[in-house]
Write a protein that holds these residues in place. Structure first.
Motif, PDB file in Angstrom:
ATOM      1  N   CYS A 177      -4.009  11.866  -0.743  1.00 24.17           N
ATOM      2  CA  CYS A 177      -4.909  10.744  -0.548  1.00 24.17           C
ATOM      3  C   CYS A 177      -4.123   9.464  -0.301  1.00 24.17           C
ATOM      4  O   CYS A 177      -2.902   9.443  -0.405  1.00 24.17           O
ATOM      5  N   GLY A 226      -8.934   7.284   0.961  1.00 24.77           N
ATOM      6  CA  GLY A 226      -9.091   8.364   1.921  1.00 24.77           C
ATOM      7  C   GLY A 226      -8.431   9.626   1.420  1.00 24.77           C
ATOM      8  O   GLY A 226      -7.461   9.577   0.663  1.00 24.77           O
ATOM      9  N   THR A 283      -9.277  13.306   8.233  1.00 23.04           N
ATOM     10  CA  THR A 283      -9.413  12.693   6.917  1.00 23.04           C
ATOM     11  C   THR A 283     -10.859  12.344   6.628  1.00 23.04           C
ATOM     12  O   THR A 283     -11.708  12.377   7.498  1.00 23.04           O
ATOM     13  N   LYS A 290     -13.002   9.286   4.063  1.00 19.36           N
ATOM     14  CA  LYS A 290     -12.770   8.110   3.233  1.00 19.36           C
ATOM     15  C   LYS A 290     -14.087   7.517   2.783  1.00 19.36           C
ATOM     16  O   LYS A 290     -15.141   7.773   3.367  1.00 19.36           O
TER      17      LYS A 290
END
Length: 106
Positions: free
Chosen positions: A30, A49, A67, A69
């Protein structure tokens, strides 16, 4: 957020990339991305994220190709229990990926 991440992943490594802190175990888990970094689309507040976030079962996070977030605009807006749960899930995904790679090697 940094404190929560370090509590949940005490053995992680913290490295700067793109001028933001990324947290690693076997791979990137992250990152914390403030709005002050201009090349990401975080307009206000701070985003956390998850690098393997597309593997999450929860649809709360805004997901891109690699990703996911979520952005918080104040400290009061952070749901600590939810954030901890997502961090633990990200760690499990990281461990599963490493185990799968080790099986392929053997």
């Amino acid at each position: 957020m940094r404190k929560i991440i370090l509590e949940c992943i005490p053995n992680c490594k913290e490295k700067l990339a793109y001028n933001v802190p990324f947290y690693y175990c076997h791979s990137r888990i992250c990152y914390i991305w403030p709005a002050s970094i201009p090349w990401e689309k975080v307009e206000k507040g701070v985003a956390i994220g998850f690098c393997k976030g597309t593997s999450f079962l929860d649809e709360t996070f805004k997901t891109t190709k690699f990703t996911s977030k979520v952005t918080f605009t104040s400290v009061a807006a952070i749901d600590v229990a939810f954030l901890r749960q997502q961090i633990y899930e990200a760690v499990l995904i990281d461990e599963q990926i490493v185990k799968a790679k080790r099986r392929k090697i053997q």
